[in-house]
Write a protein that holds these residues in place. Structure first.
Motif, PDB file in Angstrom:
ATOM      1  N   ASP A   9      25.810  19.556  34.508  1.00  0.00           N
ATOM      2  CA  ASP A   9      26.463  20.246  33.405  1.00  0.00           C
ATOM      3  C   ASP A   9      27.604  21.127  33.913  1.00  0.00           C
ATOM      4  OD1 ASP A   9      25.089  22.273  34.639  1.00  0.00           O
ATOM      5  OD2 ASP A   9      23.698  22.630  32.984  1.00  0.00           O
ATOM      6  N   GLU A  10      28.208  21.836  32.984  1.00  0.00           N
ATOM      7  CA  GLU A  10      29.381  22.637  33.340  1.00  0.00           C
ATOM      8  C   GLU A  10      29.042  23.718  34.366  1.00  0.00           C
ATOM      9  OE1 GLU A  10      31.313  24.306  29.958  1.00  0.00           O
ATOM     10  OE2 GLU A  10      32.832  25.328  31.145  1.00  0.00           O
ATOM     11  N   SER A  11      27.850  24.316  34.244  1.00  0.00           N
ATOM     12  CA  SER A  11      27.520  25.398  35.180  1.00  0.00           C
ATOM     13  C   SER A  11      27.343  24.874  36.599  1.00  0.00           C
ATOM     14  CB  SER A  11      26.264  26.149  34.718  1.00  0.00           C
ATOM     15  OG  SER A  11      25.148  25.291  34.683  1.00  0.00           O
ATOM     16  N   LEU A  12      26.809  23.653  36.733  1.00  0.00           N
ATOM     17  CA  LEU A  12      26.686  23.069  38.078  1.00  0.00           C
ATOM     18  C   LEU A  12      28.075  22.722  38.618  1.00  0.00           C
ATOM     19  CD1 LEU A  12      25.065  22.058  40.463  1.00  0.00           C
ATOM     20  CD2 LEU A  12      24.602  19.936  39.210  1.00  0.00           C
ATOM     21  N   LEU A  13      28.924  22.195  37.757  1.00  0.00           N
ATOM     22  CA  LEU A  13      30.287  21.875  38.185  1.00  0.00           C
ATOM     23  C   LEU A  13      31.017  23.137  38.645  1.00  0.00           C
ATOM     24  CD1 LEU A  13      32.439  19.590  38.376  1.00  0.00           C
ATOM     25  CD2 LEU A  13      33.164  20.249  36.091  1.00  0.00           C
ATOM     26  N   MET A  14      30.826  24.225  37.921  1.00  0.00           N
ATOM     27  CA  MET A  14      31.470  25.487  38.303  1.00  0.00           C
ATOM     28  C   MET A  14      30.920  26.009  39.627  1.00  0.00           C
ATOM     29  SD  MET A  14      33.818  26.038  36.229  1.00  0.00           S
ATOM     30  CE  MET A  14      34.247  27.676  36.749  1.00  0.00           C
ATOM     31  N   LEU A  15      29.619  25.828  39.826  1.00  0.00           N
ATOM     32  CA  LEU A  15      29.010  26.258  41.088  1.00  0.00           C
ATOM     33  C   LEU A  15      29.648  25.513  42.264  1.00  0.00           C
ATOM     34  CD1 LEU A  15      26.679  27.831  42.572  1.00  0.00           C
ATOM     35  CD2 LEU A  15      25.283  25.805  42.215  1.00  0.00           C
ATOM     36  N   ILE A  16      29.877  24.223  42.063  1.00  0.00           N
ATOM     37  CA  ILE A  16      30.455  23.395  43.134  1.00  0.00           C
ATOM     38  C   ILE A  16      31.943  23.712  43.312  1.00  0.00           C
ATOM     39  CG2 ILE A  16      30.984  21.034  43.836  1.00  0.00           C
ATOM     40  CD1 ILE A  16      28.512  20.205  42.055  1.00  0.00           C
ATOM     41  N   GLU A  17      32.680  23.569  42.231  1.00  0.00           N
ATOM     42  CA  GLU A  17      34.135  23.706  42.326  1.00  0.00           C
ATOM     43  C   GLU A  17      34.559  25.162  42.550  1.00  0.00           C
ATOM     44  OE1 GLU A  17      36.412  21.218  42.328  1.00  0.00           O
ATOM     45  OE2 GLU A  17      34.726  19.817  42.366  1.00  0.00           O
ATOM     46  N   GLY A  18      33.842  26.080  41.927  1.00  0.00           N
ATOM     47  CA  GLY A  18      34.181  27.492  42.093  1.00  0.00           C
ATOM     48  C   GLY A  18      34.043  27.970  43.520  1.00  0.00           C
ATOM     49  N   ASN A  19      33.188  27.284  44.266  1.00  0.00           N
ATOM     50  CA  ASN A  19      32.997  27.638  45.673  1.00  0.00           C
ATOM     51  C   ASN A  19      33.721  26.665  46.606  1.00  0.00           C
ATOM     52  OD1 ASN A  19      31.283  30.009  45.539  1.00  0.00           O
ATOM     53  ND2 ASN A  19      29.760  28.654  44.627  1.00  0.00           N
ATOM     54  N   HIS A  20      34.579  25.810  46.020  1.00  0.00           N
ATOM     55  CA  HIS A  20      35.407  24.874  46.799  1.00  0.00           C
ATOM     56  C   HIS A  20      34.576  23.916  47.637  1.00  0.00           C
ATOM     57  CE1 HIS A  20      38.833  27.223  45.480  1.00  0.00           C
ATOM     58  NE2 HIS A  20      38.179  28.304  45.874  1.00  0.00           N
ATOM     59  N   TYR A  21      33.541  23.391  47.038  1.00  0.00           N
ATOM     60  CA  TYR A  21      32.731  22.383  47.699  1.00  0.00           C
ATOM     61  C   TYR A  21      33.083  20.999  47.157  1.00  0.00           C
ATOM     62  CZ  TYR A  21      29.551  25.849  49.726  1.00  0.00           C
ATOM     63  OH  TYR A  21      29.004  26.873  50.444  1.00  0.00           O
ATOM     64  N   GLU A  22      32.792  19.987  47.968  1.00  0.00           N
ATOM     65  CA  GLU A  22      32.853  18.615  47.497  1.00  0.00           C
ATOM     66  C   GLU A  22      31.522  17.959  47.835  1.00  0.00           C
ATOM     67  OE1 GLU A  22      36.058  16.259  48.956  1.00  0.00           O
ATOM     68  OE2 GLU A  22      35.441  14.490  47.803  1.00  0.00           O
ATOM     69  N   ILE A  23      30.905  17.370  46.836  1.00  0.00           N
ATOM     70  CA  ILE A  23      29.590  16.763  47.057  1.00  0.00           C
ATOM     71  C   ILE A  23      29.762  15.407  47.728  1.00  0.00           C
ATOM     72  CG2 ILE A  23      27.459  15.960  45.969  1.00  0.00           C
ATOM     73  CD1 ILE A  23      27.971  19.028  45.843  1.00  0.00           C
ATOM     74  N   LYS A  24      29.239  15.317  48.928  1.00  0.00           N
ATOM     75  CA  LYS A  24      29.341  14.078  49.698  1.00  0.00           C
ATOM     76  C   LYS A  24      28.046  13.268  49.653  1.00  0.00           C
ATOM     77  CE  LYS A  24      33.479  14.193  51.646  1.00  0.00           C
ATOM     78  NZ  LYS A  24      34.459  13.100  51.488  1.00  0.00           N
ATOM     79  N   HIS A  25      26.938  13.956  49.454  1.00  0.00           N
ATOM     80  CA  HIS A  25      25.645  13.281  49.503  1.00  0.00           C
ATOM     81  C   HIS A  25      24.698  13.872  48.461  1.00  0.00           C
ATOM     82  CE1 HIS A  25      27.085  11.862  53.396  1.00  0.00           C
ATOM     83  NE2 HIS A  25      27.346  13.113  53.692  1.00  0.00           N
ATOM     84  N   VAL A  26      23.819  13.027  47.958  1.00  0.00           N
ATOM     85  CA  VAL A  26      22.772  13.477  47.030  1.00  0.00           C
ATOM     86  C   VAL A  26      21.429  13.059  47.596  1.00  0.00           C
ATOM     87  CG1 VAL A  26      21.815  13.284  44.709  1.00  0.00           C
ATOM     88  CG2 VAL A  26      24.288  13.249  45.040  1.00  0.00           C
ATOM     89  N   LEU A  27      20.525  14.015  47.703  1.00  0.00           N
ATOM     90  CA  LEU A  27      19.165  13.731  48.161  1.00  0.00           C
ATOM     91  C   LEU A  27      18.219  13.848  46.980  1.00  0.00           C
ATOM     92  CD1 LEU A  27      19.247  15.879  51.415  1.00  0.00           C
ATOM     93  CD2 LEU A  27      19.048  13.404  51.339  1.00  0.00           C
ATOM     94  N   LEU A  28      17.337  12.890  46.836  1.00  0.00           N
ATOM     95  CA  LEU A  28      16.379  12.902  45.726  1.00  0.00           C
ATOM     96  C   LEU A  28      14.968  13.013  46.277  1.00  0.00           C
ATOM     97  CD1 LEU A  28      17.987   9.982  43.677  1.00  0.00           C
ATOM     98  CD2 LEU A  28      18.375  12.451  43.402  1.00  0.00           C
ATOM     99  N   THR A  29      14.239  14.035  45.812  1.00  0.00           N
ATOM    100  CA  THR A  29      12.853  14.181  46.283  1.00  0.00           C
ATOM    101  C   THR A  29      11.947  13.101  45.683  1.00  0.00           C
ATOM    102  OG1 THR A  29      12.310  15.753  44.512  1.00  0.00           O
ATOM    103  CG2 THR A  29      13.069  16.681  46.626  1.00  0.00           C
ATOM    104  N   HIS A  30      12.267  12.646  44.475  1.00  0.00           N
ATOM    105  CA  HIS A  30      11.536  11.542  43.859  1.00  0.00           C
ATOM    106  C   HIS A  30      12.262  11.101  42.594  1.00  0.00           C
ATOM    107  CE1 HIS A  30      10.038  15.121  41.865  1.00  0.00           C
ATOM    108  NE2 HIS A  30       9.414  14.418  40.940  1.00  0.00           N
ATOM    109  N   ASN A  31      11.911   9.912  42.143  1.00  0.00           N
ATOM    110  CA  ASN A  31      12.647   9.303  41.040  1.00  0.00           C
ATOM    111  C   ASN A  31      12.010   9.629  39.691  1.00  0.00           C
ATOM    112  OD1 ASN A  31      14.264   7.730  39.438  1.00  0.00           O
ATOM    113  ND2 ASN A  31      13.593   5.760  40.267  1.00  0.00           N
ATOM    114  N   HIS A  32      12.062  10.897  39.312  1.00  0.00           N
ATOM    115  CA  HIS A  32      11.658  11.307  37.974  1.00  0.00           C
ATOM    116  C   HIS A  32      12.880  11.884  37.266  1.00  0.00           C
ATOM    117  CE1 HIS A  32       7.013  11.760  38.705  1.00  0.00           C
ATOM    118  NE2 HIS A  32       7.422  10.502  38.702  1.00  0.00           N
TER     119      HIS A  32
END
Lengths: 199, 198
Positions: free
Chosen positions: A48-71
């Motif tokens: 959502d927008e708040s997650l996008l702001m957390l990433i972009e506001g801190n000048h990060y780029e998401i390179k990888h996603v880790l999933l603890t399980h598929n739920h």
């Protein structure tokens, strides 16, 4: 290593942003803004927008996603995230939300964006449940949370979960931080002493 | 939250205290450390990413602080005002709080497990995703607070007020409660038995 937490209203879950470097707050020039840092996300329950702001506001780029399980409460945000970032996905399941993953198994040690990750399989809540150890933090998904263990389908899976937690998680020496998939954060010592399902 | 350098003593897996190369266990001059740590808290309004474990604070005002990513493990606070302060991702486990004022505070993802609270006031606070498991809480008030998704598992509570609180997803499983008041609160949205949580 820097860790930020984001609360996903989808499934009331916790999503974590992990980066080897700290955020660049206060950067103002264009060149500084372009100087993004690599980061990885754990369990994007929603994007959502708040997650996008957390990433972009801190000048990060998401390179990888880790999933603890598929739920759903842990992976639902994957489709939106993949439209924004060309991130590779790591999980126990080979396909999640239609995306092929880099399959992880117990004992794997990988380095993503300069963060060293040890993979621990802890089945019980689901067959594909993983715990990720990064420095002094355990990202436990739904295997164990503050004072509780994960829900299971039946008593056999519950026994499996408890045995695996005792063998692989509680036996880890020292007092690590626990960042679970739902609810409050904790520590290994707190779970050894106060977990209602393990006492 | 940023992780910290380790204690320089070989084989020690604890974090080094702020401004030092040793952890609390291996620190010899704790008085100097305590003075430094108290000074940092008192002199800054925004405090981030420090290991201030074992800090002792007596009769101080730490009101209206913005605190995040701090390790306060094993803290001792007596007669301290945290009124209006904001805490995020802070670890206060195994700490002792006596006559402390947390009114109008905002706490997100803070861990207090194994701590004891006596005569503390959390009234009118937002305490979201708080870990109070294994705590001992005596003569304290959470009146008019939002405790969304906080856990009080295996906590012992005596004369504690949860009057007019939001208790959505609050977990009281295995807690011992004596003279605990839930008046005007949505206690039906909280969990009191293991069965109710599954």
């Amino acid at each position: 290593m820097n860790v930020e937490v984001h609360f996903s209203v989808m499934g009331f879950s916790n999503c974590f942003l992990v980066a080897a470097e700290s955020p660049q707050r206060g950067k103002t020039t264009e060149s500084e803004k372009r100087d993004t840092k690599e980061a990885l996300l754990i369990d994007p329950g929603i994007f959502d927008e708040s997650l996008l702001m957390l990433i972009e506001g801190n000048h990060y780029e998401i390179k990888h996603v880790l999933l603890t399980h598929n739920h759903q409460s842990h992976v639902h945000g994957l489709k939106t995230l993949k439209k924004i970032y060309a991130a590779s996905v790591y999980a126990r399941s080979p396909v999640v939300e239609g995306f092929r993953t880099n399959v992880l198994k117990d004992g794997d040690t990988i380095n993503l964006s300069n963060v060293c990750i040890t993979v621990i399989e802890v089945p019980g809540h689901s067959e594909d449940s993983l715990v990720f150890k990064m420095e002094n933090i355990l990202f436990t998904g739904d295997a164990i949370g503050a004072g509780r263990i994960g829900n299971t389908h039946d008593s056999t899976m519950r026994s499996l979960l408890i045995d695996t937690l005792e063998e692989k998680i509680l036996s880890i020496p020292g007092n690590l931080f626990i960042f679970p998939g739902h609810g409050p954060l904790s520590t290994l010592d707190a779970e050894r002493n106060f977990n209602a399902d393990l006492l | 939250m940023i992780l910290f350098p380790y204690c320089e003593v070989k084989g020690c897996d604890a974090f080094a205290l702020y401004g030092h190369t040793l952890c609390l266990r291996h620190m010899k001059d704790r008085d100097s450390y305590n003075k430094e740590a108290n000074h940092i808290l008192a002199s800054h309004s925004i405090i981030e990413n420090l290991n201030l474990s074992g800090l002792k604070i007596d009769s101080a005002s730490l009101a209206s602080k913005d605190v995040s990513g701090i390790l306060f493990s094993g803290m001792g606070a007596h007669h301290v005002s945290f009124q209006g302060s904001k805490f995020r991702l802070c670890f206060f486990e195994n700490s002792t709080f006596e006559v402390c004022d947390f009114r109008n505070s905002n706490m997100q993802y803070c861990v207090f497990s194994g701590s004891s609270f006596r005569s503390c006031d959390f009234s009118s606070s937002d305490i979201l995703h708080g870990n109070f498991n294994g705590t001992h809480i005596v003569q304290c008030s959470f009146q008019n607070s939002d405790l969304y998704f906080s856990h009080f598992i295996n906590a012992i509570m005596e004369e504690v007020s949860f009057v007019d609180c939001n208790l959505r997803k609050v977990n009281f499983v295995n807690s011992q409660r004596t003279a605990v008041n839930f008046k005007y609160s949505n206690f039906q949205d909280a969990y009191f038995t293991q069965e109710s949580t599954s």
